[in-house]
Design a protein around this motif. Sequence first.
Motif, short mmCIF file in Angstrom:
data_model
loop_
_atom_site.label_atom_id
_atom_site.label_comp_id
_atom_site.label_asym_id
_atom_site.label_seq_id
_atom_site.Cartn_x
_atom_site.Cartn_y
_atom_site.Cartn_z
N VAL A 262 2.94 11.38 -30.31
CA VAL A 262 3.47 10.76 -31.54
C VAL A 262 4.60 11.63 -32.10
N GLN A 263 5.71 11.01 -32.45
CA GLN A 263 6.85 11.72 -33.02
C GLN A 263 6.85 11.68 -34.55
N ALA A 264 6.43 10.56 -35.11
CA ALA A 264 6.43 10.39 -36.57
C ALA A 264 5.12 9.72 -36.96
N ALA A 265 4.49 10.20 -38.03
CA ALA A 265 3.18 9.69 -38.43
C ALA A 265 3.16 9.34 -39.92
N TYR A 266 2.54 8.22 -40.21
CA TYR A 266 2.30 7.78 -41.58
C TYR A 266 0.86 8.12 -41.94
N LEU A 267 0.67 8.88 -43.02
CA LEU A 267 -0.65 9.32 -43.43
C LEU A 267 -1.08 8.56 -44.67
N LEU B 230 1.49 8.76 -47.95
CA LEU B 230 1.27 7.88 -49.09
C LEU B 230 0.44 8.64 -50.11
N SER B 231 1.01 8.86 -51.29
CA SER B 231 0.36 9.65 -52.31
C SER B 231 0.08 8.81 -53.55
N GLY B 232 -0.76 9.34 -54.43
CA GLY B 232 -1.14 8.64 -55.64
C GLY B 232 -0.33 9.09 -56.84
N ARG B 233 0.32 8.17 -57.48
CA ARG B 233 1.14 8.48 -58.65
C ARG B 233 0.24 8.95 -59.79
N GLY B 234 0.59 10.10 -60.38
CA GLY B 234 -0.15 10.61 -61.52
C GLY B 234 -1.46 11.29 -61.18
N GLU B 235 -1.73 11.54 -59.90
CA GLU B 235 -2.99 12.15 -59.49
C GLU B 235 -2.77 13.63 -59.18
N PRO B 236 -3.26 14.55 -60.02
CA PRO B 236 -3.05 15.98 -59.76
C PRO B 236 -3.59 16.43 -58.41
N LEU C 114 7.50 20.50 -40.93
CA LEU C 114 7.95 19.26 -40.33
C LEU C 114 8.89 18.51 -41.28
N GLU C 115 9.62 17.54 -40.76
CA GLU C 115 10.33 16.63 -41.65
C GLU C 115 9.29 15.84 -42.44
N TRP C 116 9.51 15.68 -43.74
CA TRP C 116 8.49 15.00 -44.54
C TRP C 116 9.14 14.08 -45.57
N THR C 117 8.40 13.06 -45.93
CA THR C 117 8.75 12.20 -47.05
C THR C 117 7.47 11.87 -47.79
N ILE C 118 7.50 11.95 -49.12
CA ILE C 118 6.36 11.59 -49.96
C ILE C 118 6.64 10.23 -50.58
N VAL C 119 5.71 9.31 -50.45
CA VAL C 119 5.82 7.98 -51.05
C VAL C 119 4.68 7.86 -52.06
N ARG C 120 5.02 7.88 -53.34
CA ARG C 120 4.01 7.83 -54.40
C ARG C 120 3.92 6.42 -54.98
N ASP D 28 4.47 -4.67 -49.93
CA ASP D 28 5.60 -4.88 -49.02
C ASP D 28 6.73 -3.89 -49.33
N ASP D 29 6.94 -3.58 -50.60
CA ASP D 29 7.94 -2.56 -50.95
C ASP D 29 7.53 -1.20 -50.40
N ILE D 30 6.27 -0.85 -50.58
CA ILE D 30 5.78 0.44 -50.08
C ILE D 30 5.98 0.52 -48.57
N ALA D 31 5.64 -0.56 -47.87
CA ALA D 31 5.78 -0.57 -46.41
C ALA D 31 7.22 -0.41 -45.98
#
Length: 266
Positions: free
Chosen positions: A49-54, A87-93, A107-113, A150-153
């Motif tokens: 796997v080269q890129a993974a969605y968690l 995929l992270s939770g908005r407002g969750e410490p 690694l290369e990373w992106t956070i989607v809240r 659908d926006d998140i995806a």
Amino acid sequence: MLGGTGKTGRRIASLLTRRGLPVRIGSRSAQPPFDWDRPQTWDAALDGVQAAYLSFYPDLALPGAAETVAALVDRAAARGVRRLVLLSGRGEPQAVVSENTVRRSGLEWTIVRSSWFSQNFSEGFLLDAVLSGELALPVGDAAEPFTDADDIAEVAAAALTDARHAGQTYELTGPRLLTFADAAAEIAKATGRPLSFVALRPEEFTAVLREHDLPEDLGDLFHLITDGRNASLADGVQRALGRPPRDFADYARATAATGVWDRALP
């Protein structure tokens, strides 16, 4: 897709497949199988796997989630994964702990809240409530910027396939704030069927979670709605995709057209 059969994961898999990209679904029923609770399944799921969605189930804010995600990130790096989208939770410490783990991974990373998905009303445990004509939750008149899955995806798929999104944290919301009574009214308008909202006490909602075999700790997440921390709009969809986010009314109309809210409860 670690969480590839959930609301967002299956949408991302569909988007990537339509583009002709190879996709491996990470789920208990997949081959090879992946189970967050069984680390012995992780290596085979990550090989090649080269890129993974968690997407951690049920939520990053729950006890033990941060430790599990940290172990998975270490394993992913060791198996040669180059890019992670969390995929992270908005407002969750507690979710921020996992975000920082991904940021420090090398690694290369992106956070989607995101917080509350619009699709919780049609693809989650609230579907039965909508079908019953009564939406009962411990949220009072708190407002939420409901986000379309659908926006998140689309944001996550872009981050998985385009290095321009590396190092970005995208906070996603819909274009306006609605109370849950407002959301019920939008669904009622779209379906032509009555749907009322009832404010529950926390202990009453715990009984609902128990009835649906859901973790009772999920009740604590409703504090993120009732204390107002997420009652604001963000520009993550616009920044990532160059377009405004989908409105809840559009979601309600499109979902009503599928007939999912027309059937009777068993």
